[in-house]
Design a protein around this motif. Structure first.
Motif, short mmCIF file in Angstrom:
data_model
loop_
_atom_site.label_atom_id
_atom_site.label_comp_id
_atom_site.label_asym_id
_atom_site.label_seq_id
_atom_site.Cartn_x
_atom_site.Cartn_y
_atom_site.Cartn_z
N TRP A 213 0.76 -1.24 0.11
CA TRP A 213 -0.06 -0.03 -0.08
C TRP A 213 1.08 1.40 -0.06
CZ3 TRP A 213 -4.58 -1.30 -1.53
CH2 TRP A 213 -5.06 -2.59 -0.98
N LEU A 214 0.29 2.11 -0.75
CA LEU A 214 0.99 3.39 -0.93
C LEU A 214 -0.08 4.33 -0.33
CD1 LEU A 214 2.23 3.61 -4.46
CD2 LEU A 214 3.59 3.29 -2.38
N PRO A 215 -0.03 5.20 0.94
CA PRO A 215 -0.81 6.14 1.31
C PRO A 215 -0.85 7.42 0.38
CG PRO A 215 0.56 5.33 3.09
CD PRO A 215 1.25 4.87 1.94
N VAL A 216 -2.05 7.74 -0.01
CA VAL A 216 -1.73 8.76 -0.81
C VAL A 216 -3.10 9.96 -0.57
CG1 VAL A 216 -2.39 9.45 -3.59
CG2 VAL A 216 -1.04 7.34 -3.04
N PHE B 258 -6.38 6.77 2.47
CA PHE B 258 -6.80 6.53 1.03
C PHE B 258 -5.38 5.78 0.83
CE2 PHE B 258 -6.60 7.17 -3.63
CZ PHE B 258 -7.89 6.48 -3.77
N LEU B 259 -5.61 4.55 0.11
CA LEU B 259 -4.20 3.54 0.05
C LEU B 259 -4.49 3.36 -1.71
CD1 LEU B 259 -4.68 1.45 2.75
CD2 LEU B 259 -3.29 3.16 2.53
N VAL B 260 -3.29 3.20 -2.26
CA VAL B 260 -3.28 2.58 -3.72
C VAL B 260 -2.45 1.64 -3.70
CG1 VAL B 260 -2.32 3.23 -6.01
CG2 VAL B 260 -3.35 4.89 -4.86
N ASN B 261 -2.65 0.50 -4.32
CA ASN B 261 -1.77 -0.52 -4.46
C ASN B 261 -0.59 -0.47 -5.36
OD1 ASN B 261 -0.63 -3.38 -4.31
ND2 ASN B 261 -2.37 -4.04 -5.59
N ALA B 262 0.65 -0.47 -4.74
CA ALA B 262 1.57 -0.14 -5.40
C ALA B 262 2.05 -1.13 -6.55
CB ALA B 262 3.12 -0.30 -4.49
#
Length: 289
Positions: free
Chosen positions: A46-49, A92-96
């Protein structure tokens, strides 16, 4: 100005961008690994964005949501999440893994580990399911082959029983365009060495040559197993007799396999396994127009 960081599900139905000068880019934050039961089975990084930095560039309406995690119901790629509980709740998280060119074999030391909360309903529900035998799953008796490992998707609709010890099988991981997005770690028992229950609850994603099918749970998106199809037998008719015999031997060996995703097996410590890693990248992968 640097180019924006781009990402997409494997089939390309959902695409996004993150500004390269954003404080929430992979290079500046690294990735967070959540060890709750759902994230463990998904293998997401996860990338916190900042949501304001997340720009959707294509959305064909194929994303579906399971407990805050959004995945494509066509190809199965996990794209984003807003955790419903635990240390990452509210972020809010983006899957790297969905970021173009991302290589999970080159994470380095810029990784943050967190754990699922004991009060996280994802984990409580999952633990309760693991103590029950699904009605569709036959109870293993003394007259049957002993079950060495059990596993399931997160929602429990798709279950697997492995009838052989993992240390007797090959375990492989690569970073091709689909495996990197699915976080797939494969082991390769024969069809006689595994029982799968709940196939009707999966959707299958096939791409490229379509020689393999990746089976995701329709409800939670977790990959439990893959199916092997191989090329049509007519392909071998073009080969000289000696080559044809060898090629067919490999073909029938592969067709006898029922690959399983090691991530879904209960109680398996991935760090203690010998995993053959192939770092060849996503060469040949082209997004559809």
């Amino acid at each position: 100005m640097e180019e924006a960081i781009r990402g997409n599900c494997h089939c390309g139905n959902f695409r996004f961008e993150i500004p390269a000068d954003s404080s929430s880019t992979p290079a500046k934050l690294g990735v967070t690994i959540c060890h709750c039961s759902l994230c463990t089975k998904l293998g997401s990084l996860w990338l916190p964005v900042n949501p304001d930095d997340f720009a959707i560039t294509r959305d064909k309406g194929t994303l579906t949501t399971y407990r805050g995690v959004r995945f494509c119901r066509d190809c199965g790629t996990t794209v984003t999440s807003e955790h419903v509980a635990g240390p990452l709740q509210g972020k809010f998280l983006v899957n790297a893994r969905a970021v173009a060119g991302f290589n999970p074999f080159q994470l380095g030391t810029n990784v943050i580990h967190t754990t699922g909360s004991e009060t996280d309903p994802k984990d409580i529900d999952h633990q309760q399911r693991q103590t029950q035998t699904p009605s569709s799953m036959p109870v293993t008796g003394a007259e049957q082959d002993p079950v060495k490992h059990r596993g399931s998707c997160h929602c429990g609709k798709v279950n697997v029983e492995l009838l052989v010890e993992l240390d007797e099988l090959e375990i492989k991981e690569d970073n091709c365009s689909s495996c990197v997005r699915d976080a797939y770690i494969g082991t390769y028992p024969t069809k006689e060495q595994v029982r799968i229950h709940g196939r009707e609850h999966t959707f299958e994603y096939r791409y490229g040559s379509k020689f393999n099918g990746i089976a995701h749970c329709r409800t939670c998106g977790v990959v439990v197993f893959t199916n092997v199809y191989g090329p049509p037998l007519s392909v071998f008719d073009r080969l000289p007799a000696e080559r044809k015999e060898r090629a067919l031997a490999v073909y029938w060996k592969n067709m006898a396999l029922q690959p399983v995703n090691v991530r879904v097996l209960d109680g398996v410590d991935l760090g203690a396994l010998t995993i053959q890693k192939t770092d060849e990248g996503a060469e040949g992968y082209v997004l559809p127009p």
